[in-house]
Write an enzyme that holds these catalytic residues in place. Sequence first.
Site, short mmCIF file in Angstrom:
data_model
loop_
_atom_site.label_atom_id
_atom_site.label_comp_id
_atom_site.label_asym_id
_atom_site.label_seq_id
_atom_site.Cartn_x
_atom_site.Cartn_y
_atom_site.Cartn_z
N GLN A 127 3.60 23.51 2.07
CA GLN A 127 3.11 23.22 0.71
C GLN A 127 1.59 23.16 0.65
O GLN A 127 0.98 23.69 -0.28
CB GLN A 127 3.70 21.91 0.21
N ASP A 130 -0.13 26.65 0.44
CA ASP A 130 0.35 27.55 -0.62
C ASP A 130 -0.77 27.95 -1.57
O ASP A 130 -1.05 27.27 -2.56
CB ASP A 130 1.48 26.85 -1.37
N SER A 133 0.20 28.59 -5.36
CA SER A 133 0.31 27.41 -6.21
C SER A 133 -1.05 26.84 -6.57
O SER A 133 -1.33 26.52 -7.72
CB SER A 133 1.15 26.34 -5.51
N TYR A 230 12.36 32.67 -7.70
CA TYR A 230 11.72 33.62 -8.60
C TYR A 230 12.68 34.06 -9.70
O TYR A 230 13.89 33.95 -9.56
CB TYR A 230 11.24 34.86 -7.83
#
Length: 424
Positions: A127, A130, A133, A230
Amino acid sequence: MGQTVFIPREVDPTEGRVAASPETAKRLVGLGFDVVVEAGAGADSRIPDEEFAKVGAAIGKAADAGRADVVLKVRRPTDAELKGYRKGAAVLATMDPYGNDAVVAAMAKAGITAFAMEFMPRITRAQVMDVLSSQANLAGYQAVIDAAYEYDRALPMMMTAAGTVPAAKTFIMGVGVAGLQAIATARRLGAVVTATDVRPAVKEQVQSLGAKFLAVEDEEFKAAETAGGYAKEMSKDYQAKQAALTADHIAKQDIVITTALIPGRPAPKLVSAAMVASMKPGSVIVDLAVERGGNVEGAVAGKVVTTANGVKIVGHLNVAGRIAASASLLYAKNLYAFLETMVDKETKQLAIKRDDELVKATMLTDAGKVVHPAFAKAAEPYEEPAAIPAKTLVADAAAKPAAKKPAARRTAAVKKPSTGKGTA
């Protein structure tokens, strides 16, 4: 002497971001690296050379890339930059390899170990790495700011003695990270917000931000999400029903922001010329997918177009880079977090574990070869798949053969971040 990490100044004149911050440069020094930052690399992100020097980085020149073991970049290296890298150097950047197979092959020929940061798997341990993001989050915010600027009216409802100013009606198409941040920002500015997406999982997220969710919620809709989180490409029948619903809605909106992207494919066309023509003069559309062909008919990359009926279509490039000072801090942390996993803490040397899931997912080239399975045939001619025609997404859709899809990268189990995940 330790191994060297080089942070260049981006050569693209439209790119203001930099791949390191004083904080990450300090941490890299702490890992045992000699850190060299090209003079002026952080200038457009409001980071003067002195800030890097204070934390132990050396200020150098572009030619210093030739002695670097690791190069941290924002955008993939140009041919000229590749000529200056030594063989075996690890290069971490946003590579944008789809449709650029010749570039991937050139990186392999240069002998570098190239990592595409946008291929980072969406799993819990990754995370903090990323980049999609971190940058999409800021792009969603900036899209609303750009829309507000072009709209040149107040967004919130204002009740005054002289009368009432109505709240701007804002419609977000595509509710991934960028879309969710756009919803949150528009709501904070007082707009009345609606949003749409083909993935049922985002409905609750939209509503939790105080917006209304708009979609044709049939059986196909309930299964419209891939294992990686997605959006799937929907059937022509569903596209027609959804388009009929959104076409009527768009005609009543003041601001529309589109964020829909499908990995490895040109952006789907969501807003037709007829929909644009139905909007009121002074309305604004911001197309965040313009660099991949755009979601809106009439959008022009890098320009703000005013239509015959007075609607502005905003097609700014590199939207996250429009707020480079913030974007660089987040991007730099993404790079550092990934690089740290490839450093042997005892020897303080780069030790790439090629069987690590993060490495396997992101490594494009290594030892003179293209190693990523989606680009194994990078030396062969590449044919860009056709965009989804706008007329297939409006009510009078005409069936056409589906375009052949390129091989998509394998994604791991989707994580559920606080702002959501998805299209752009």
